[in-house]
Scaffold this motif. Structure first.
Motif, PDB file in Angstrom:
ATOM      1  N   ASN A 119       0.827  -1.197   0.000  1.00 47.27           N
ATOM      2  CA  ASN A 119       0.000   0.000   0.000  1.00 47.27           C
ATOM      3  C   ASN A 119       0.866   1.253   0.000  1.00 47.27           C
ATOM      4  OD1 ASN A 119      -2.866  -1.163   0.584  1.00 47.27           O
ATOM      5  ND2 ASN A 119      -1.531  -2.176   2.061  1.00 47.27           N
ATOM      6  N   GLN A 167      -7.283  -1.571   2.260  1.00 46.46           N
ATOM      7  CA  GLN A 167      -8.012  -0.759   1.294  1.00 46.46           C
ATOM      8  C   GLN A 167      -9.514  -0.865   1.496  1.00 46.46           C
ATOM      9  OE1 GLN A 167      -6.314  -2.474  -2.240  1.00 46.46           O
ATOM     10  NE2 GLN A 167      -4.451  -1.225  -2.105  1.00 46.46           N
ATOM     11  N   THR A 217     -10.622   0.852   4.633  1.00 45.77           N
ATOM     12  CA  THR A 217     -10.566   2.290   4.386  1.00 45.77           C
ATOM     13  C   THR A 217     -11.842   2.769   3.712  1.00 45.77           C
ATOM     14  OG1 THR A 217      -8.147   2.342   4.267  1.00 45.77           O
ATOM     15  CG2 THR A 217      -9.343   4.116   3.150  1.00 45.77           C
ATOM     16  N   GLY A 268      -6.031   0.603  -5.885  1.00 47.78           N
ATOM     17  CA  GLY A 268      -6.607  -0.442  -5.061  1.00 47.78           C
ATOM     18  C   GLY A 268      -7.794   0.043  -4.255  1.00 47.78           C
ATOM     19  N   VAL A 269      -7.653   1.186  -3.573  1.00 44.53           N
ATOM     20  CA  VAL A 269      -8.768   1.762  -2.828  1.00 44.53           C
ATOM     21  C   VAL A 269      -9.856   2.214  -3.799  1.00 44.53           C
ATOM     22  CG1 VAL A 269      -9.471   3.610  -1.254  1.00 44.53           C
ATOM     23  CG2 VAL A 269      -7.271   2.470  -0.926  1.00 44.53           C
ATOM     24  N   SER A 292      -6.795  11.225  -1.985  1.00 45.91           N
ATOM     25  CA  SER A 292      -5.600  10.572  -1.453  1.00 45.91           C
ATOM     26  C   SER A 292      -4.342  11.041  -2.164  1.00 45.91           C
ATOM     27  CB  SER A 292      -5.729   9.052  -1.599  1.00 45.91           C
ATOM     28  OG  SER A 292      -5.826   8.692  -2.974  1.00 45.91           O
ATOM     29  N   SER A 342      -5.047  -3.706  -6.854  1.00 39.32           N
ATOM     30  CA  SER A 342      -4.287  -4.143  -5.697  1.00 39.32           C
ATOM     31  C   SER A 342      -3.014  -4.874  -6.083  1.00 39.32           C
ATOM     32  CB  SER A 342      -5.145  -5.050  -4.817  1.00 39.32           C
ATOM     33  OG  SER A 342      -6.277  -4.345  -4.338  1.00 39.32           O
TER      34      SER A 342
END
Length: 324
Positions: free
Chosen positions: A41, A123, A126, A151-152, A215, A319
């Motif tokens: 991550n 992720q 989150t 990924g998120v 982000s 991911s």
């Protein structure tokens, strides 16, 4: 002996070294986990570069899945042989096996494979808190989500679709745009071809969005504020392009009495009951098939430097995991 990634100084990917260590038996409140898969991550990069400080020498990695091999005194909610997954501190997931606080471990449902678990815990948890607790999104809301093909982001696209939320995503290529759309984004903006502020205003008929999830940090912060409707919420939950510089609170007033928050998963899951509730929510949408978490990049543990190089250069989609 077990192999772990350790760094004795902060810096580029080269500071991560693969070494052999003797793993002691787990202490009180600890469990020993043999990893089957490990998540990679962007927060790992923050610790590696020193943006997020930690005592050195140190390990890296906050997410993994594997099997409990031993438990220390006082551990009751996991046992030897359990399939488990986790996301959070202490760092040290970049390892074949590790001892860690058992309170951070969650028993993994049988229908969720180890690789999926390692790709989704940090992720997915989150997205869970961002959508359900930071702001309780409801059907019909329109939001902006940066890095929608990460990924998120891909989990967010799918979860937004489940909730009936119109997610506008930003990406850096046409390939990533297609991926975000396929995963449920209502609209996608390629920021290398379009001005994302102007496009958000066009898409929303000039109204702006109720929430921005950012982000990226420094490069998108001001533009993100400009995308918000009056009384909108700016959720700054990462800084891939660097930390947001200091700014005047008058910037919020002049744009319509905006709200801003800088949340962290660690705060939202600090209580065991909150961690379990968030995980149950995540396991539910993944188990139902409403949210899928494919692994797009796999690296051997020894190749972790390449994983970081690819992540920082924005070559990755979705991911990434390490295989111990």
């Amino acid at each position: 002996m077990t192999k772990v990634i350790q760094m004795t100084r902060t810096g580029g990917p080269e500071v991560m070294e693969l070494i052999d260590v003797t793993l002691a038996p787990p202490g009180p409140g600890e469990a020993q986990v043999r990893h089957e898969a490990i998540g990679v991550n962007f927060i790992d990069v923050y610790f590696r570069t020193g943006l997020y400080p930690q005592p050195l020498p140190a390990g890296l990695g906050m997410e993994g899945a594997g099997v409990v091999e031993a438990v220390g005194p006082g551990v009751t909610h996991v046992k030897v042989g359990d399939r488990v997954a986790y996301a959070g501190r202490p760092n040290g997931a970049y390892a074949q096996a590790r001892n860690m606080p058992a309170s951070a471990l969650l028993v993994l449902p049988e229908h969720i494979p180890f690789e999926t678990a390692a790709a989704m815990m940090l992720q997915g948890l989150t997205v869970q808190y961002l959508f359900h607790r930071t702001v309780a999104l409801k059907a019909g809301d329109t939001i902006l989500f940066h890095a929608a093909a990460g990924g998120v982001g891909l989990i967010a696209c799918q979860w937004a679709r489940v909730l009936g939320v119109n997610l506008i995503g930003t990406v850096g290529s046409d390939q990533k745009a297609a991926l975000a759309l396929a995963n449920g984004a209502a609209h996608v903006i390629n920021y290398n071809k379009e001005n994302f502020v102007e496009r958000v205003r066009e898409i929303t008929g000039g109204k702006g969005v109720s929430v921005v999830y950012d982000s990226i940090g420094k490069d998108t912060f001001t533009g993100s504020l400009d995308c918000l409707a009056p009384l909108g919420m700016m959720v700054s939950f990462g800084n891939a392009s660097g930390p947001v510089p200091p700014f005047s609170l008058n910037e919020l007033a002049s744009r319509g009495s905006l709200f801003i928050t800088r949340p962290s998963l660690m705060n939202y899951t600090a209580k065991r009951e909150d961690l379990e509730a968030s995980a149950a929510s995540l396991f539910g949408v993944v188990g139902s098939g409403e949210v899928k978490v494919p692994v797009h990049q796999r690296y051997n543990l020894a190749d972790v430097a390449q994983a970081h190089i690819d992540l920082e250069s924005r070559k990755t989609m979705g991911s990434s995991i390490l295989l111990p």
